[in-house]
Write a protein that holds these residues in place. Structure first.
Motif, mmCIF file in Angstrom:
data_model
loop_
_atom_site.group_PDB
_atom_site.id
_atom_site.type_symbol
_atom_site.label_atom_id
_atom_site.label_comp_id
_atom_site.label_asym_id
_atom_site.label_seq_id
_atom_site.Cartn_x
_atom_site.Cartn_y
_atom_site.Cartn_z
ATOM 1 N N GLY A 261 0.839 -1.186 0.000
ATOM 2 C CA GLY A 261 0.000 0.000 0.000
ATOM 3 C C GLY A 261 0.885 1.251 0.000
ATOM 4 O O GLY A 261 1.904 1.291 0.692
ATOM 5 N N ARG A 262 0.516 2.252 -0.803
ATOM 6 C CA ARG A 262 1.334 3.475 -0.911
ATOM 7 C C ARG A 262 0.867 4.518 0.109
ATOM 8 O O ARG A 262 -0.326 4.696 0.322
ATOM 9 N N ILE A 263 1.863 5.203 0.711
ATOM 10 C CA ILE A 263 1.545 6.294 1.638
ATOM 11 C C ILE A 263 1.384 7.572 0.794
ATOM 12 O O ILE A 263 2.341 7.998 0.137
ATOM 13 N N ILE A 264 0.198 8.135 0.807
ATOM 14 C CA ILE A 264 -0.062 9.328 -0.005
ATOM 15 C C ILE A 264 -0.010 10.557 0.903
ATOM 16 O O ILE A 264 -0.765 10.651 1.872
ATOM 17 N N ARG A 265 0.937 11.456 0.602
ATOM 18 C CA ARG A 265 1.102 12.676 1.397
ATOM 19 C C ARG A 265 0.705 13.886 0.557
ATOM 20 O O ARG A 265 0.806 13.843 -0.672
ATOM 21 N N GLN B 157 -3.560 9.362 3.298
ATOM 22 C CA GLN B 157 -4.211 8.054 3.139
ATOM 23 C C GLN B 157 -3.208 6.982 2.703
ATOM 24 O O GLN B 157 -2.080 7.272 2.324
ATOM 25 N N ILE B 158 -3.689 5.737 2.772
ATOM 26 C CA ILE B 158 -2.897 4.608 2.246
ATOM 27 C C ILE B 158 -3.718 4.041 1.088
ATOM 28 O O ILE B 158 -4.898 3.722 1.261
ATOM 29 N N ILE B 159 -3.092 3.967 -0.060
ATOM 30 C CA ILE B 159 -3.803 3.433 -1.227
ATOM 31 C C ILE B 159 -3.186 2.097 -1.622
ATOM 32 O O ILE B 159 -1.971 2.003 -1.819
ATOM 33 N N GLU B 160 -4.020 1.077 -1.704
ATOM 34 C CA GLU B 160 -3.528 -0.231 -2.127
ATOM 35 C C GLU B 160 -3.116 -0.173 -3.593
ATOM 36 O O GLU B 160 -3.709 0.577 -4.382
ATOM 37 N N GLU B 161 -2.159 -0.972 -3.948
ATOM 38 C CA GLU B 161 -1.612 -0.918 -5.295
ATOM 39 C C GLU B 161 -2.703 -1.088 -6.357
ATOM 40 O O GLU B 161 -2.735 -0.376 -7.355
ATOM 41 N N VAL C 105 5.919 3.066 1.568
ATOM 42 C CA VAL C 105 4.813 2.095 1.613
ATOM 43 C C VAL C 105 4.473 1.680 3.045
ATOM 44 O O VAL C 105 5.250 1.892 3.974
ATOM 45 N N ASN C 106 3.315 1.051 3.157
ATOM 46 C CA ASN C 106 2.778 0.615 4.448
ATOM 47 C C ASN C 106 3.373 -0.738 4.849
ATOM 48 O O ASN C 106 3.335 -1.688 4.075
ATOM 49 N N SER C 107 3.887 -0.823 6.068
ATOM 50 C CA SER C 107 4.470 -2.092 6.541
ATOM 51 C C SER C 107 3.392 -3.051 7.045
ATOM 52 O O SER C 107 3.647 -4.231 7.227
ATOM 53 N N GLY C 108 2.197 -2.504 7.319
ATOM 54 C CA GLY C 108 1.147 -3.345 7.923
ATOM 55 C C GLY C 108 1.238 -3.332 9.445
ATOM 56 O O GLY C 108 0.575 -4.097 10.118
#
Ligand code: UD1
Ligand code: CA
Length: 470
Positions: free
Chosen positions: A140-144, A152-156, A169-172
């Motif tokens: 998931g990408r970290i959108i700033r 937000q976090i956007i899934e690929e 990206v998001n580590s979970g």
């Protein structure tokens, strides 16, 4: 700070193409979920909640640890739904809930600790541990926004081409204050995937002006999430390298790290030398100053100091005391105990037996269900005949006994202290201490036998040729 950990482990792991639940696939001998649990253990949480799916039983049997409770997510409806299932088990806990994925086994307690302290310092209601990935792939990408504030976090799968380029990206791994848990119910179903994404919680918190934070810590290697067998292989290589590095740091000499396989948790003392192609598995411990020659496998072995294990030997669930010598081509099967200064040599198999200090079985023997005292000499080709077709029987060989080569000991049988057994004997009765037992056919010498044989042959030849002439 009061802490509870939730590990999400209910996904089916479709991408592994395996009948084993994903989180039970092993790295360096332990299920990936166990590695996550071990890291979390160091944070001393009040409780660990593991969310598991249909394969509940298998998972609970395969992992261990303290203060664990399991929660069932019958149908894997996404990470958001998985966390929601864990809320019931929190029993109105007040504090921080640390969420981790069960498929990220390289995570270290140190990184998570730094993350938790940053989150606490900032007073976040929801925070996310992110990392920079050279190849962001399925993360998931970290959108700033332009000022760097994470939105937000956007899934690929849902990302635009521009968003896909983002490398943060998001580590979970999330830290969620208990007061923010009510936001979980606001996560909407992601229609494209039919799942509730836990990642949406972050955006919900931002929109409601809750305090949020995204902390970019740890390396891509450490944060790696495993979805495929190829990724599992990569992660295992990383972990293996770390294990070998730590051993070398502790004084072990390893000739070829690339061909040395050591399970996580194996302990090896300083000045021990590992030759190439050595496999050390399970709960194995090796003392100081040992030499382990090529192609040796030790599984659940406890090896004392200064032991030499020569080429191509296998040791399973056995104890070997100091200064003993094993191999080459020896096999210690489960339940064997080899005393100090003992020698188990070429092509010797030992099963569920104890071998006393200083005892030697140097060549070609089978010792099963036996108790052998100290300073015993077991000649080449000795066999304990422990199985009578129905049950296993015991052989006792007391201190100082000498067993001649090629002896069969028909168990149950005892050879008393200091006794001798003549070579080639079949021993069916107990031998008293100090006695000599010989159990073999008496030798007979037939004089001039060879000359007579030759004479017999020539007269036979003469007879045949005279018949032909007739
Ligand atoms: C997830 C994150 C992604 C992040 C990545 C890090 C979501 C939607 N995406 O993606 O942003 O970059 O992890 O590795 O969260 N699980 C359940 N129940 C479910 C589904 C999953 O318990 O219904 C568990 C899985 O067993 C797994 C973890 O949650 O341990 C993550 O699920 P997975 O499907 O692997 O998520 P990713 O696609 O990797
Ligand atoms: Ca994953």
């Amino acid at each position: 700070m009061k802490l509870v950990c939730v590990i999400l482990a209910a996904g089916i792991g479709k991408r592994m193409n395996s009948s084993i639940p994903k989180v039970l696939h092993t790295l360096c001998g332990k299920p990936m979920l166990q590695h996550v649990l071990n890291a979390v253990e160091k944070l001393k949480p009040e409780k660990k909640i593991i969310v598991v799916g249909k394969r509940y039983d298998e998972i609970t049997r395969a992992v261990s640890g303290s203060l664990i409770s399991y929660v069932l997510q019958k149908i894997p409806k996404g990470t958001g739904d998985a966390l929601l299932k864990a809320v019931g088990a929190l029993d109105n806990f007040k504090g921080t809930i640390l969420v981790l994925n069960g498929d990220a086994p390289l995570v270290t307690a140190d990184t998570v600790k730094s993350f938790l302290s940053l989150s606490e310092k900032n007073g976040d209601a929801v925070s996310v541990l992110s990392f920079t990935a050279e190849n962001p792939g399925a993360y998931g990408r970290i959108i700033r926004d332009t000022s760097g504030y994470a939105l937000q976090i956007i899934e690929e799968k849902d990302a635009t081409r521009e968003q896909k380029k983002v490398k943060e990206v998001n580590s979970g791994i999330y830290a969620i204050r208990s007061e923010a848990l009510n936001l979980l119910s606001r996560i909407k179903l992601n229609r494209a995937k039919g799942e509730y994404y836990l990642t949406d919680l972050f955006e919900i918190a931002v929109k409601r002006n809750a305090k949020t934070g995204v902390y970019c810590l740890g390396s891509e290697e450490e944060m790696m999430g495993i979805n495929t067998r190829r990724e599992l292989l990569t992660a295992e290589k990383v972990m293996q390298q770390k294990i070998i590095d730590a051993l070398i740091e502790g004084g072990v000499k390893c000739i070829d790290p690339a061909s040395t396989y050591v399970h996580s948790g194996v302990k090896i003392g300083a000045d021990t030398l590992l030759y190439p192609n050595v496999y050390l598995e399970g709960d194995t411990g090796i003392g100081r100053g040992c030499t382990i020659y090529p192609n040796v496998r030790i599984t659940e072995g406890t090896i004392g100091n200064n032991v030499t294990i020569k080429d191509s030997s296998v040791i399973e669930n056995s104890i070997v005391k100091q200064n003993a010598q094993i191999g080459p081509f020896a096999h210690l099967r489960p339940g064997s105990f080899i005393g100090s200064n003992a020698k188990i040599g070429n092509f010797v198999e030992v099963k569920k037996s104890s071998i006393g200090n200083g005892t030697k079985a140097s060549h070609l023997s089978y010792i099963g269900d036996a108790v052998v005292g100290k300073d015993v000499n077991i000649g080449a080709g000795t066999i304990t005949c422990n199985y009578d077709g129905k049950q296993k029987n015991k052989t006792e060989i007391h201190d100082g006994v000498f067993i001649g080569s090629d002896t069969q000991l028909i168990a149950p049988v005892k050879v008393g202290k200091g006794a001798y057994v003549g070579a080639g004997s079949t021993i069916t009765e107990d031998v008293p201490p100090g006695a000599l037992a010989i159990g073999r056919g008496k030798q007979r010498n037939i004089r001039n036998w060879a000359r007579k044989r030759r004479a017999n042959i020539s007269s036979l030849v003469a007879e045949v040729s005279s018949r032909r002439r007739d």
